[in-house]
Design a protein around this motif. Structure first.
Motif, short mmCIF file in Angstrom:
data_model
loop_
_atom_site.label_atom_id
_atom_site.label_comp_id
_atom_site.label_asym_id
_atom_site.label_seq_id
_atom_site.Cartn_x
_atom_site.Cartn_y
_atom_site.Cartn_z
N LEU A 66 1.91 -2.50 2.04
CA LEU A 66 0.90 -2.95 3.01
C LEU A 66 0.26 -4.28 2.60
N ARG A 67 0.42 -4.66 1.33
CA ARG A 67 -0.29 -5.84 0.83
C ARG A 67 -0.04 -7.11 1.65
N PRO A 68 1.17 -7.35 2.17
CA PRO A 68 1.36 -8.57 2.98
C PRO A 68 0.43 -8.64 4.19
N TYR A 69 -0.07 -7.51 4.64
CA TYR A 69 -0.91 -7.47 5.85
C TYR A 69 -2.38 -7.21 5.55
N LEU A 70 -2.65 -6.54 4.43
CA LEU A 70 -4.02 -6.11 4.15
C LEU A 70 -4.21 -5.97 2.64
N ALA A 71 -5.26 -6.64 2.13
CA ALA A 71 -5.55 -6.53 0.69
C ALA A 71 -6.13 -5.16 0.39
N GLY A 72 -5.81 -4.64 -0.77
CA GLY A 72 -6.30 -3.32 -1.15
C GLY A 72 -7.79 -3.31 -1.42
N HIS A 73 -8.42 -2.19 -1.09
CA HIS A 73 -9.85 -2.00 -1.32
C HIS A 73 -10.03 -0.52 -1.66
N PRO A 74 -10.93 -0.19 -2.58
CA PRO A 74 -11.06 1.23 -2.96
C PRO A 74 -11.28 2.17 -1.78
N LEU A 75 -12.13 1.76 -0.84
CA LEU A 75 -12.40 2.65 0.30
C LEU A 75 -11.15 2.83 1.16
N LEU A 76 -10.43 1.75 1.39
CA LEU A 76 -9.21 1.85 2.20
C LEU A 76 -8.17 2.70 1.48
N ALA A 77 -8.06 2.50 0.17
CA ALA A 77 -7.03 3.22 -0.59
C ALA A 77 -7.25 4.73 -0.54
N PHE A 78 -8.49 5.15 -0.46
CA PHE A 78 -8.77 6.59 -0.41
C PHE A 78 -8.08 7.25 0.79
N PHE A 79 -7.94 6.50 1.89
CA PHE A 79 -7.37 7.08 3.13
C PHE A 79 -5.85 6.93 3.23
N LEU A 80 -5.21 6.45 2.17
CA LEU A 80 -3.80 6.06 2.27
C LEU A 80 -2.85 7.26 2.14
N THR A 81 -2.75 8.05 3.18
CA THR A 81 -1.80 9.18 3.19
C THR A 81 -0.46 8.71 3.76
N ASP A 82 0.53 9.62 3.76
CA ASP A 82 1.85 9.29 4.31
C ASP A 82 1.73 8.78 5.75
N GLU A 83 1.01 9.53 6.57
CA GLU A 83 0.97 9.24 8.00
C GLU A 83 0.13 7.99 8.29
N VAL A 84 -0.98 7.85 7.58
CA VAL A 84 -1.82 6.66 7.76
C VAL A 84 -1.01 5.42 7.37
N PHE A 85 -0.27 5.53 6.27
CA PHE A 85 0.58 4.42 5.84
C PHE A 85 1.59 4.04 6.92
N ALA A 86 2.27 5.06 7.48
CA ALA A 86 3.33 4.77 8.46
C ALA A 86 2.76 4.13 9.72
N VAL A 87 1.63 4.62 10.20
CA VAL A 87 1.02 4.03 11.40
C VAL A 87 0.51 2.62 11.09
N ALA A 88 -0.08 2.44 9.91
CA ALA A 88 -0.59 1.12 9.54
C ALA A 88 0.53 0.11 9.42
N LEU A 89 1.64 0.53 8.84
CA LEU A 89 2.78 -0.39 8.68
C LEU A 89 3.29 -0.87 10.04
N LYS A 90 3.21 0.00 11.02
CA LYS A 90 3.67 -0.37 12.37
C LYS A 90 2.63 -1.25 13.08
N SER A 91 1.35 -0.95 12.89
CA SER A 91 0.31 -1.59 13.69
C SER A 91 -0.25 -2.88 13.09
N LEU A 92 -0.42 -2.93 11.78
CA LEU A 92 -1.13 -4.06 11.16
C LEU A 92 -0.48 -5.42 11.44
N PRO A 93 0.86 -5.54 11.39
CA PRO A 93 1.43 -6.88 11.62
C PRO A 93 1.07 -7.47 12.99
N GLY A 94 0.81 -6.64 13.99
CA GLY A 94 0.50 -7.14 15.33
C GLY A 94 -0.98 -7.41 15.55
N LEU A 95 -1.80 -7.19 14.53
CA LEU A 95 -3.25 -7.39 14.69
C LEU A 95 -3.69 -8.69 14.03
#
Lengths: 86, 221
Positions: free
Chosen positions: B94-123
Protein backbone atom coordinates in the motif's frame (compact mmCIF):
# COMPACT_ATOMS: atom_id res chain seq x y z
CA UNK A 1 -4.88 -11.46 29.76
CA UNK A 2 -1.16 -10.87 29.07
CA UNK A 3 -1.02 -13.35 26.12
CA UNK A 4 -3.95 -11.46 24.57
CA UNK A 5 -2.04 -8.19 24.92
CA UNK A 6 1.11 -9.77 23.42
CA UNK A 7 -0.93 -11.12 20.49
CA UNK A 8 -2.47 -7.69 19.95
CA UNK A 9 0.87 -5.88 20.11
CA UNK A 10 2.59 -8.42 17.85
CA UNK A 11 -0.18 -8.21 15.27
CA UNK A 12 -0.02 -4.44 15.31
CA UNK A 13 3.76 -4.40 14.85
CA UNK A 14 3.53 -6.88 11.96
CA UNK A 15 1.13 -4.49 10.27
CA UNK A 16 2.86 -1.23 11.08
CA UNK A 17 6.65 -1.73 11.01
CA UNK A 18 6.95 -2.81 7.34
CA UNK A 19 4.63 0.06 6.34
CA UNK A 20 6.21 2.97 8.22
CA UNK A 21 8.31 5.55 6.43
CA UNK A 22 7.75 6.99 3.01
CA UNK A 23 10.31 4.87 1.21
CA UNK A 24 11.11 1.22 1.24
CA UNK A 25 11.66 -1.72 -1.04
CA UNK A 26 9.21 -2.02 -3.92
CA UNK A 27 6.36 -4.39 -3.03
CA UNK A 28 6.61 -6.00 -6.48
CA UNK A 29 3.51 -8.08 -7.11
CA UNK A 30 2.84 -8.85 -3.45
CA UNK A 31 -0.53 -7.07 -3.42
CA UNK A 32 -2.08 -8.77 -6.46
CA UNK A 33 -0.59 -12.15 -5.44
CA UNK A 34 -2.12 -11.91 -1.98
CA UNK A 35 -5.53 -10.82 -3.27
CA UNK A 36 -5.73 -13.76 -5.69
CA UNK A 37 -4.55 -16.13 -2.95
CA UNK A 38 -7.10 -14.76 -0.48
CA UNK A 39 -9.87 -15.28 -3.01
CA UNK A 40 -8.94 -18.90 -3.70
CA UNK A 41 -8.51 -19.93 -0.07
CA UNK A 42 -11.67 -18.19 1.09
CA UNK A 43 -13.87 -19.62 -1.67
CA UNK A 44 -12.83 -23.26 -1.71
CA UNK A 45 -12.48 -25.05 1.59
CA UNK A 46 -10.55 -28.33 1.72
CA UNK A 47 -11.32 -31.12 1.09
CA UNK A 48 -13.06 -30.86 -2.33
CA UNK A 49 -16.72 -31.61 -2.01
CA UNK A 50 -20.10 -30.87 -3.57
CA UNK A 51 -19.84 -27.44 -1.98
CA UNK A 52 -17.32 -26.50 -4.67
CA UNK A 53 -20.00 -26.81 -7.37
CA UNK A 54 -22.36 -24.67 -5.32
CA UNK A 55 -19.59 -22.13 -4.73
CA UNK A 56 -18.70 -22.02 -8.43
CA UNK A 57 -22.35 -21.46 -9.38
CA UNK A 58 -22.69 -18.61 -6.87
CA UNK A 59 -19.39 -17.09 -8.04
CA UNK A 60 -20.81 -17.08 -11.60
CA UNK A 61 -23.80 -15.12 -10.29
CA UNK A 62 -21.44 -12.61 -8.63
CA UNK A 63 -19.44 -12.24 -11.83
CA UNK A 64 -22.52 -11.76 -14.01
CA UNK A 65 -24.00 -9.25 -11.57
CA UNK A 66 -20.71 -7.34 -11.61
CA UNK A 67 -20.59 -7.32 -15.42
CA UNK A 68 -24.15 -6.01 -15.62
CA UNK A 69 -24.20 -3.56 -12.71
CA UNK A 70 -20.56 -2.68 -11.86
CA UNK A 71 -21.80 -2.37 -8.28
CA UNK A 72 -19.64 -4.12 -5.68
CA UNK A 73 -22.20 -4.34 -2.89
CA UNK A 74 -25.10 -5.37 -5.10
CA UNK A 75 -23.02 -8.11 -6.73
CA UNK A 76 -21.99 -9.47 -3.33
CA UNK A 77 -25.60 -9.43 -2.11
CA UNK A 78 -26.88 -11.28 -5.20
CA UNK A 79 -24.10 -13.85 -4.81
CA UNK A 80 -25.05 -14.40 -1.17
CA UNK A 81 -28.71 -14.87 -2.09
CA UNK A 82 -27.76 -17.32 -4.84
CA UNK A 83 -25.50 -19.27 -2.48
CA UNK A 84 -28.27 -19.55 0.09
CA UNK A 85 -30.77 -20.71 -2.57
CA UNK A 86 -28.58 -23.24 -4.41
CA UNK B 1 -25.51 33.26 5.15
CA UNK B 2 -26.91 29.79 4.62
CA UNK B 3 -24.44 27.00 4.16
CA UNK B 4 -25.07 24.07 1.90
CA UNK B 5 -23.84 20.53 2.42
CA UNK B 6 -20.98 19.42 0.21
CA UNK B 7 -22.27 17.54 -2.85
CA UNK B 8 -19.59 14.88 -2.48
CA UNK B 9 -19.20 12.84 0.70
CA UNK B 10 -16.09 13.35 2.83
CA UNK B 11 -13.28 10.82 2.35
CA UNK B 12 -14.07 9.32 5.76
CA UNK B 13 -17.69 8.79 4.74
CA UNK B 14 -16.63 7.41 1.36
CA UNK B 15 -14.49 4.90 3.23
CA UNK B 16 -17.35 3.96 5.53
CA UNK B 17 -19.60 3.40 2.52
CA UNK B 18 -16.93 1.27 0.84
CA UNK B 19 -16.71 -0.84 4.01
CA UNK B 20 -20.22 -2.24 3.90
CA UNK B 21 -19.47 -5.31 1.74
CA UNK B 22 -16.60 -6.08 4.15
CA UNK B 23 -18.87 -5.48 7.14
CA UNK B 24 -21.47 -7.79 5.62
CA UNK B 25 -18.88 -10.53 5.47
CA UNK B 26 -17.38 -9.87 8.89
CA UNK B 27 -20.57 -9.75 10.88
CA UNK B 28 -21.64 -13.43 10.79
CA UNK B 29 -18.06 -14.63 11.23
CA UNK B 30 -17.72 -12.35 14.24
CA UNK B 31 -20.97 -13.65 15.71
CA UNK B 32 -19.62 -17.18 15.28
CA UNK B 33 -16.34 -16.10 16.89
CA UNK B 34 -18.14 -14.64 19.90
CA UNK B 35 -20.14 -17.82 20.38
CA UNK B 36 -17.05 -20.03 19.94
CA UNK B 37 -15.09 -17.95 22.44
CA UNK B 38 -17.64 -18.39 25.17
CA UNK B 39 -17.94 -22.05 24.20
CA UNK B 40 -14.15 -22.41 24.64
CA UNK B 41 -14.46 -21.26 28.22
CA UNK B 42 -13.43 -17.60 27.95
CA UNK B 43 -15.43 -14.93 29.71
CA UNK B 44 -17.50 -12.83 27.30
CA UNK B 45 -15.43 -9.75 28.17
CA UNK B 46 -12.20 -11.59 27.26
CA UNK B 47 -13.69 -12.64 23.91
CA UNK B 48 -14.67 -9.04 23.26
CA UNK B 49 -11.22 -7.84 24.32
CA UNK B 50 -9.62 -10.13 21.70
CA UNK B 51 -11.71 -8.52 18.95
CA UNK B 52 -11.15 -5.00 20.28
CA UNK B 53 -7.37 -5.31 20.56
CA UNK B 54 -6.30 -7.90 17.97
CA UNK B 55 -8.82 -7.40 15.12
CA UNK B 56 -7.56 -10.36 13.06
CA UNK B 57 -10.21 -13.02 12.53
CA UNK B 58 -8.23 -16.10 11.53
CA UNK B 59 -5.65 -15.72 14.28
CA UNK B 60 -8.37 -15.05 16.87
CA UNK B 61 -10.05 -18.33 15.88
CA UNK B 62 -6.69 -20.13 16.06
CA UNK B 63 -6.05 -18.67 19.51
CA UNK B 64 -9.42 -19.93 20.72
CA UNK B 65 -9.03 -23.31 19.07
CA UNK B 66 -5.69 -23.93 20.75
CA UNK B 67 -7.02 -22.82 24.13
CA UNK B 68 -9.96 -25.19 23.68
CA UNK B 69 -7.48 -28.01 22.94
CA UNK B 70 -5.75 -27.30 26.23
CA UNK B 71 -2.68 -25.46 24.88
CA UNK B 72 -1.07 -22.80 27.04
CA UNK B 73 -2.18 -19.22 26.29
CA UNK B 74 1.42 -18.33 25.36
CA UNK B 75 1.64 -21.12 22.77
CA UNK B 76 -1.77 -20.09 21.42
CA UNK B 77 -0.60 -16.48 21.10
CA UNK B 78 2.61 -17.57 19.35
CA UNK B 79 0.78 -19.69 16.77
CA UNK B 80 -1.76 -16.91 16.19
CA UNK B 81 1.10 -14.48 15.56
CA UNK B 82 2.60 -16.87 13.00
CA UNK B 83 -0.75 -16.84 11.20
CA UNK B 84 -0.53 -13.04 11.05
CA UNK B 85 2.90 -13.02 9.36
CA UNK B 86 1.19 -12.36 6.03
CA UNK B 87 0.11 -8.95 7.31
CA UNK B 88 3.73 -7.82 7.02
CA UNK B 89 3.33 -7.73 3.23
CA UNK B 90 0.24 -5.55 3.17
CA UNK B 91 1.83 -2.27 4.27
CA UNK B 92 4.61 -2.28 1.66
CA UNK B 93 2.04 -3.06 -1.05
CA UNK B 94 0.00 0.00 0.00
CA UNK B 95 2.97 2.33 0.50
CA UNK B 96 2.95 3.67 -3.10
CA UNK B 97 -0.53 5.08 -2.39
CA UNK B 98 -0.55 5.78 1.34
CA UNK B 99 2.17 6.27 3.95
CA UNK B 100 1.92 4.07 7.00
CA UNK B 101 0.56 5.45 10.26
CA UNK B 102 0.02 3.58 13.54
CA UNK B 103 -3.73 4.23 13.56
CA UNK B 104 -4.15 3.12 9.95
CA UNK B 105 -1.98 0.04 10.49
CA UNK B 106 -4.24 -1.14 13.30
CA UNK B 107 -7.10 -1.59 10.78
CA UNK B 108 -5.02 -3.45 8.17
CA UNK B 109 -6.86 -6.77 7.85
CA UNK B 110 -6.98 -9.01 4.76
CA UNK B 111 -10.23 -7.53 3.50
CA UNK B 112 -9.41 -3.90 4.31
CA UNK B 113 -6.12 -4.35 2.47
CA UNK B 114 -7.81 -5.82 -0.62
CA UNK B 115 -10.45 -3.06 -0.83
CA UNK B 116 -7.82 -0.36 -0.20
CA UNK B 117 -5.55 -1.73 -2.90
CA UNK B 118 -8.41 -1.47 -5.38
CA UNK B 119 -9.71 1.94 -4.27
CA UNK B 120 -6.71 4.04 -3.21
CA UNK B 121 -5.08 4.45 -6.65
CA UNK B 122 -8.25 6.12 -7.98
CA UNK B 123 -8.49 8.65 -5.13
CA UNK B 124 -6.75 12.01 -4.82
CA UNK B 125 -3.76 11.90 -2.47
CA UNK B 126 -5.47 14.17 0.05
CA UNK B 127 -8.49 11.88 0.37
CA UNK B 128 -6.66 8.60 0.89
CA UNK B 129 -6.02 8.77 4.65
CA UNK B 130 -9.65 9.66 5.41
CA UNK B 131 -10.91 6.96 3.07
CA UNK B 132 -8.71 4.28 4.63
CA UNK B 133 -9.73 5.37 8.12
CA UNK B 134 -13.43 5.13 7.20
CA UNK B 135 -12.92 1.75 5.57
CA UNK B 136 -11.06 0.41 8.60
CA UNK B 137 -13.54 1.84 11.09
CA UNK B 138 -16.50 0.32 9.24
CA UNK B 139 -14.86 -3.10 9.24
CA UNK B 140 -13.79 -2.75 12.89
CA UNK B 141 -17.26 -1.78 14.05
CA UNK B 142 -18.86 -4.70 12.21
CA UNK B 143 -16.31 -7.15 13.65
CA UNK B 144 -16.78 -5.94 17.19
CA UNK B 145 -20.54 -5.63 17.00
CA UNK B 146 -20.74 -9.20 15.70
CA UNK B 147 -18.40 -10.46 18.43
CA UNK B 148 -20.49 -8.72 21.02
CA UNK B 149 -23.70 -10.30 19.77
CA UNK B 150 -22.12 -13.74 19.64
CA UNK B 151 -20.40 -13.51 23.01
CA UNK B 152 -23.31 -12.01 24.89
CA UNK B 153 -25.97 -14.23 23.33
CA UNK B 154 -27.52 -14.01 19.87
CA UNK B 155 -27.14 -17.56 18.56
CA UNK B 156 -30.61 -17.43 17.04
CA UNK B 157 -29.37 -15.10 14.27
CA UNK B 158 -27.30 -17.82 12.60
CA UNK B 159 -30.18 -20.28 12.88
CA UNK B 160 -32.59 -18.31 10.69
CA UNK B 161 -33.12 -20.36 7.50
CA UNK B 162 -30.65 -19.43 4.77
CA UNK B 163 -29.26 -16.39 6.55
CA UNK B 164 -26.15 -17.98 8.03
CA UNK B 165 -25.40 -19.81 4.79
CA UNK B 166 -25.78 -16.74 2.60
CA UNK B 167 -23.70 -14.62 4.93
CA UNK B 168 -20.92 -17.20 4.88
CA UNK B 169 -20.47 -16.53 1.15
CA UNK B 170 -20.02 -12.76 1.49
CA UNK B 171 -16.23 -12.76 1.79
CA UNK B 172 -15.52 -15.16 -1.12
CA UNK B 173 -17.85 -13.05 -3.30
CA UNK B 174 -16.07 -9.87 -2.30
CA UNK B 175 -12.61 -11.39 -2.84
CA UNK B 176 -13.64 -12.60 -6.31
CA UNK B 177 -14.46 -9.05 -7.39
CA UNK B 178 -11.26 -7.71 -5.87
CA UNK B 179 -9.17 -10.44 -7.52
CA UNK B 180 -10.71 -10.10 -11.00
CA UNK B 181 -8.30 -7.39 -12.26
CA UNK B 182 -5.31 -9.51 -11.22
CA UNK B 183 -6.30 -12.89 -12.69
CA UNK B 184 -4.38 -12.20 -15.92
CA UNK B 185 -1.24 -11.33 -14.00
CA UNK B 186 0.82 -14.57 -14.24
CA UNK B 187 2.80 -13.84 -11.07
CA UNK B 188 -0.36 -13.17 -9.05
CA UNK B 189 -2.13 -16.20 -10.50
CA UNK B 190 0.85 -18.52 -9.98
CA UNK B 191 1.38 -17.36 -6.40
CA UNK B 192 -2.36 -17.62 -5.72
CA UNK B 193 -2.52 -21.18 -7.05
CA UNK B 194 0.49 -22.17 -4.97
CA UNK B 195 -1.18 -20.76 -1.86
CA UNK B 196 -4.33 -22.66 -2.81
CA UNK B 197 -2.40 -25.92 -3.15
CA UNK B 198 -0.98 -25.45 0.35
CA UNK B 199 -4.46 -24.54 1.58
CA UNK B 200 -5.74 -27.90 0.30
CA UNK B 201 -2.97 -29.54 2.33
CA UNK B 202 -4.14 -27.71 5.44
CA UNK B 203 -1.37 -25.08 5.40
CA UNK B 204 -3.45 -21.99 4.58
CA UNK B 205 -1.45 -19.48 6.61
CA UNK B 206 1.90 -20.60 5.18
CA UNK B 207 0.39 -20.57 1.69
CA UNK B 208 -0.59 -16.93 2.10
CA UNK B 209 2.84 -16.02 3.46
CA UNK B 210 4.47 -17.79 0.51
CA UNK B 211 2.21 -15.97 -1.96
CA UNK B 212 3.28 -12.67 -0.40
CA UNK B 213 6.98 -13.60 -0.57
CA UNK B 214 6.73 -14.73 -4.21
CA UNK B 215 4.84 -11.60 -5.22
CA UNK B 216 7.35 -9.47 -3.35
CA UNK B 217 10.37 -11.08 -5.03
CA UNK B 218 9.06 -11.50 -8.57
CA UNK B 219 8.62 -8.68 -11.00
CA UNK B 220 5.89 -8.70 -13.63
CA UNK B 221 7.30 -9.90 -17.01
Amino acid sequence: MIPILVLALGTFLLRYLPWRGERGPSPGQAGPALVVALFLVSAFAPPPSWLWAKTLAALCVVFLAWRLSRHLGLSVLLGMAAYALF
Amino acid sequence: MATFPSPTPSPLRQGLLAAWPVALGYFPVAVAFGMAGVGAGLAPWAVQLLSLLVFAGASQFAFLGLLAEGASPWLAAGVALLLNLRHAFYGPALRPYLAGHPLLAFFLTDEVFAVALKSLPGLPQAARTGFFLGLGLGAYLAWNLGTSLGAFGAAQLQELPGVGEGLSFALPALFLLLALPHLRNPVALGAGLLAFALHLLGQTAWGLVLAGVLGFLWRRP
